[in-house]
Motif scaffolding. Sequence first.
Motif, PDB file in Angstrom:
ATOM      1  N   GLN A 105      67.234  53.312  44.505  1.00 52.42           N
ATOM      2  CA  GLN A 105      67.264  53.857  43.136  1.00 52.42           C
ATOM      3  C   GLN A 105      68.267  53.122  42.253  1.00 52.42           C
ATOM      4  OE1 GLN A 105      68.051  58.021  44.036  1.00 52.42           O
ATOM      5  NE2 GLN A 105      65.852  58.494  44.017  1.00 52.42           N
ATOM      6  N   GLY A 106      68.289  51.812  42.414  1.00 55.98           N
ATOM      7  CA  GLY A 106      69.141  50.988  41.564  1.00 55.98           C
ATOM      8  C   GLY A 106      70.588  50.888  41.986  1.00 55.98           C
ATOM      9  N   LYS A 107      70.953  51.466  43.135  1.00 52.69           N
ATOM     10  CA  LYS A 107      72.335  51.409  43.609  1.00 52.69           C
ATOM     11  C   LYS A 107      72.613  50.060  44.282  1.00 52.69           C
ATOM     12  CE  LYS A 107      72.445  56.400  44.466  1.00 52.69           C
ATOM     13  NZ  LYS A 107      72.561  57.451  45.507  1.00 52.69           N
ATOM     14  N   LYS A 108      73.886  49.693  44.298  1.00 50.91           N
ATOM     15  CA  LYS A 108      74.282  48.429  44.901  1.00 50.91           C
ATOM     16  C   LYS A 108      74.621  48.617  46.386  1.00 50.91           C
ATOM     17  CE  LYS A 108      76.273  45.997  40.901  1.00 50.91           C
ATOM     18  NZ  LYS A 108      77.498  45.330  40.380  1.00 50.91           N
ATOM     19  N   VAL A 109      74.224  47.633  47.184  1.00 52.26           N
ATOM     20  CA  VAL A 109      74.586  47.607  48.597  1.00 52.26           C
ATOM     21  C   VAL A 109      75.223  46.253  48.886  1.00 52.26           C
ATOM     22  CG1 VAL A 109      72.214  46.902  49.209  1.00 52.26           C
ATOM     23  CG2 VAL A 109      73.763  47.741  50.983  1.00 52.26           C
ATOM     24  N   LEU A 110      76.403  46.285  49.508  1.00 50.70           N
ATOM     25  CA  LEU A 110      77.116  45.059  49.855  1.00 50.70           C
ATOM     26  C   LEU A 110      76.633  44.574  51.217  1.00 50.70           C
ATOM     27  CD1 LEU A 110      79.387  43.143  48.905  1.00 50.70           C
ATOM     28  CD2 LEU A 110      81.003  44.571  50.189  1.00 50.70           C
ATOM     29  N   CYS A 111      76.296  43.290  51.304  1.00 48.22           N
ATOM     30  CA  CYS A 111      75.710  42.734  52.536  1.00 48.22           C
ATOM     31  C   CYS A 111      76.569  41.574  53.049  1.00 48.22           C
ATOM     32  CB  CYS A 111      74.287  42.247  52.274  1.00 48.22           C
ATOM     33  SG  CYS A 111      73.188  43.515  51.611  1.00 48.22           S
ATOM     34  N   PRO A 112      77.500  41.843  53.987  1.00 48.01           N
ATOM     35  CA  PRO A 112      78.316  40.773  54.575  1.00 48.01           C
ATOM     36  C   PRO A 112      77.471  39.960  55.566  1.00 48.01           C
ATOM     37  CG  PRO A 112      79.390  42.934  54.736  1.00 48.01           C
ATOM     38  CD  PRO A 112      77.946  43.172  54.426  1.00 48.01           C
ATOM     39  N   VAL A 113      77.174  38.732  55.227  1.00 49.79           N
ATOM     40  CA  VAL A 113      76.272  37.881  56.012  1.00 49.79           C
ATOM     41  C   VAL A 113      76.926  36.514  56.220  1.00 49.79           C
ATOM     42  CG1 VAL A 113      74.200  39.081  55.212  1.00 49.79           C
ATOM     43  CG2 VAL A 113      75.073  37.118  53.917  1.00 49.79           C
ATOM     44  N   PRO A 114      76.333  35.666  57.064  1.00 47.32           N
ATOM     45  CA  PRO A 114      76.958  34.367  57.328  1.00 47.32           C
ATOM     46  C   PRO A 114      76.625  33.311  56.273  1.00 47.32           C
ATOM     47  CG  PRO A 114      75.032  34.636  58.718  1.00 47.32           C
ATOM     48  CD  PRO A 114      75.207  35.930  57.984  1.00 47.32           C
ATOM     49  N   LEU A 115      77.582  32.422  56.076  1.00 51.98           N
ATOM     50  CA  LEU A 115      77.336  31.182  55.352  1.00 51.98           C
ATOM     51  C   LEU A 115      76.966  30.144  56.398  1.00 51.98           C
ATOM     52  CD1 LEU A 115      77.513  29.367  52.801  1.00 51.98           C
ATOM     53  CD2 LEU A 115      79.941  29.026  53.361  1.00 51.98           C
ATOM     54  N   VAL A 116      75.749  29.619  56.335  1.00 56.93           N
ATOM     55  CA  VAL A 116      75.246  28.701  57.364  1.00 56.93           C
ATOM     56  C   VAL A 116      75.586  27.265  56.967  1.00 56.93           C
ATOM     57  CG1 VAL A 116      73.233  27.922  58.653  1.00 56.93           C
ATOM     58  CG2 VAL A 116      73.405  30.319  57.926  1.00 56.93           C
ATOM     59  N   ILE A 117      76.240  26.545  57.881  1.00 54.09           N
ATOM     60  CA  ILE A 117      76.697  25.188  57.610  1.00 54.09           C
ATOM     61  C   ILE A 117      76.149  24.241  58.671  1.00 54.09           C
ATOM     62  CG2 ILE A 117      78.721  23.682  57.401  1.00 54.09           C
ATOM     63  CD1 ILE A 117      80.303  26.134  56.490  1.00 54.09           C
ATOM     64  N   GLY A 118      75.525  23.170  58.237  1.00 52.80           N
ATOM     65  CA  GLY A 118      75.031  22.150  59.165  1.00 52.80           C
ATOM     66  C   GLY A 118      73.692  22.463  59.789  1.00 52.80           C
ATOM     67  N   LEU A 119      73.098  23.592  59.420  1.00 52.31           N
ATOM     68  CA  LEU A 119      71.795  24.016  59.924  1.00 52.31           C
ATOM     69  C   LEU A 119      71.003  24.616  58.770  1.00 52.31           C
ATOM     70  CD1 LEU A 119      73.012  25.907  63.127  1.00 52.31           C
ATOM     71  CD2 LEU A 119      71.901  23.676  63.123  1.00 52.31           C
ATOM     72  N   GLU A 120      69.703  24.711  58.946  1.00 50.62           N
ATOM     73  CA  GLU A 120      68.881  25.428  57.980  1.00 50.62           C
ATOM     74  C   GLU A 120      69.100  26.929  58.172  1.00 50.62           C
ATOM     75  OE1 GLU A 120      66.846  24.329  55.543  1.00 50.62           O
ATOM     76  OE2 GLU A 120      67.488  22.266  55.977  1.00 50.62           O
TER      77      GLU A 120
END
Length: 304
Positions: free
Chosen positions: A160-175
């Motif tokens: 319903q338009g609320k924000k959700v924070l998503c801690p995810v990886p930054l991928v380096i050297g790979l797709e």
Amino acid sequence: MIILNLQSPLPPPPLPATRVIAFTTPKNYAGRLSHLMHSKGWTPLWCPTVIVESTPQTISSIQRCLLLKNGQISSLQEFSAIAFTSRTGITAFSEALDKIKTPPLAAHGEAFILSALGKDSELLDESFINKLCENPDRISVLVPPVATPTALVESIGLGQGKKVLCPVPLVIGLEEPPVVPKFLADLARKGWVPIRLNAYETRWAGRESVTQLVRKSEEEGGLDAIVFTSTGEVEGLLKSLEELGLNWGMVRQRCPRMVVAAHGPVTAAGAETLGVGIDVVSSRFDSFIGVVDALAYRFKSFDS
């Protein structure tokens, strides 16, 4: 007459050869999986093809979401939920919280959701919650019945338009595997406003990461199995093999009886997309027990 030979006893019979199981899991998960393999009487061969860890830069990124702005409120007040898709995301977030004196989430307000997959949710304990908010009653911990990002999206409901924070990886050297982009898109389709936060890094471990695996594949008997616990590990393996002038088909040819196991359907689908066929997929993937038991069942079928 009985003649006793007291000089040199007969050598003991040779111990039966144990199954050698390669696994490409990064360091922060390797101990648990290795322990489970040892409990089955197998010989683990650890060949981490990716490095998964927080860095000073990613911790700073998290802190920017937690610190007070305008001298009054934290940016976290803008959110209604945090959706963790990995254990490393939780530990990185906890590390950032340790560096902040005051819990960043206000004690009063609407219910705030913390969501995690399977056994990762064990890290969302009293200590974590107290560092996040002075009022633990405001926090609701959500664990989907199936440990996949898709199930998490279904469990968290309409945004319903609320924000959700998503801690995810930054991928380096790979797709970047499609898992995270799909997760964010699925949340958006449910009416959430997902905000990506690069909370840690996933990096290729380099060509030397598969040296032991290649060497073992050249020996008589070779490898009995290999276990993948993420799509990134599969891509890291393929990139390392390519750097050494090899490919996956050559490894399979050297070890024709090798069983290829995946920790859950998401990893299996990612591996298949990269051209690595999967023989065993754990049906229980909230912990590594599932893939180890599935592999043991396959070995038992061989023995019988």
